[in-house]
Scaffold this active site. Structure first.
Site, mmCIF file in Angstrom:
data_model
loop_
_atom_site.group_PDB
_atom_site.id
_atom_site.type_symbol
_atom_site.label_atom_id
_atom_site.label_comp_id
_atom_site.label_asym_id
_atom_site.label_seq_id
_atom_site.Cartn_x
_atom_site.Cartn_y
_atom_site.Cartn_z
ATOM 1 N N ASP A 138 0.879 -1.166 0.000
ATOM 2 C CA ASP A 138 0.000 0.000 0.000
ATOM 3 C C ASP A 138 0.919 1.219 0.000
ATOM 4 O O ASP A 138 1.430 1.612 1.044
ATOM 5 C CB ASP A 138 -0.892 -0.026 1.244
ATOM 6 C CG ASP A 138 -1.813 1.172 1.332
ATOM 7 O OD1 ASP A 138 -2.146 1.766 0.286
ATOM 8 O OD2 ASP A 138 -2.209 1.524 2.467
ATOM 9 N N GLU B 166 -1.215 -1.568 -4.761
ATOM 10 C CA GLU B 166 -2.415 -0.763 -4.976
ATOM 11 C C GLU B 166 -2.126 0.282 -6.051
ATOM 12 O O GLU B 166 -1.074 0.917 -6.053
ATOM 13 C CB GLU B 166 -2.855 -0.080 -3.681
ATOM 14 C CG GLU B 166 -4.161 0.647 -3.847
ATOM 15 C CD GLU B 166 -4.746 1.154 -2.543
ATOM 16 O OE1 GLU B 166 -5.790 1.811 -2.618
ATOM 17 O OE2 GLU B 166 -4.167 0.898 -1.468
ATOM 18 N N ASP C 28 -2.287 0.759 7.437
ATOM 19 C CA ASP C 28 -1.571 0.606 6.164
ATOM 20 C C ASP C 28 -1.108 -0.837 5.963
ATOM 21 O O ASP C 28 -1.095 -1.342 4.842
ATOM 22 C CB ASP C 28 -0.358 1.545 6.107
ATOM 23 C CG ASP C 28 -0.755 2.995 6.261
ATOM 24 O OD1 ASP C 28 -1.326 3.553 5.316
ATOM 25 O OD2 ASP C 28 -0.506 3.564 7.342
#
Length: 154
Positions: free
Chosen positions: A7, A67, A139
């Protein structure tokens, strides 16, 4: 298969490592790469690359799931995209195959619909990885969701 989920961010890069051998997914590691706000953007990128190299060497992932972002409007978002570029470059240097997923696809893969709330995705991560406690910080949990999506969408 060992999958590294990422991420991306400038201040914090979430990471999660899962193993899918034996027909089950299990978490091996998760956490964040943290950069200091007082550092220059360039120095922060160096920290991200260096820490990510250490993770790759330690876990030897066979796949990385990252991502993906679509909208770049603010200066903060541009910094995140630059950090994501450092992540992609580091993965390429280690010849780790990469798959990318936008947030809606991650939510769809884990919670069953693309507009799922964060807690619904977290619940799915915990269920899929058989965790009793939620992974922290957020996260890291997000990175595990990305890794699981990489496994489900392979």
């Amino acid at each position: 298969m060992r999958i590294l989920g990422i991420d991306p961010g400038l201040a914090r890069v979430g990471y999660g490592v899962i193993d899918t051998s034996g027909g089950q997914q299990r978490m091996l590691d998760c956490g964040i790469i943290r950069t200091e706000p007082g550092y220059s953007e360039g120095d922060r990128m160096v920290v991200i690359a260096s820490d990510l190299r250490q993770l790759i060497r330690a876990w030897r992932p066979e796949l990385a799931a990252v991502e993906k972002f679509f909208f770049y409007r603010s200066s903060t978002t541009i910094s995140v995209v630059q950090a994501r570029g450092v992540v992609m470059m580091t993965l390429a240097r280690f010849k780790v195959p990469v798959v990318e997923f936008p947030p809606m696809q991650i939510k769809l893969a884990l919670a069953g619909f693309g507009h799922a709330e964060k807690d619904e995705v977290l619940e799915a991560v915990m269920r899929e990885l058989n965790l009793t406690d939620p992974p922290r910080p957020d996260d890291a949990a997000d990175a595990l969701a990305v890794a699981l999506t990489g496994w489900f969408q392979r």
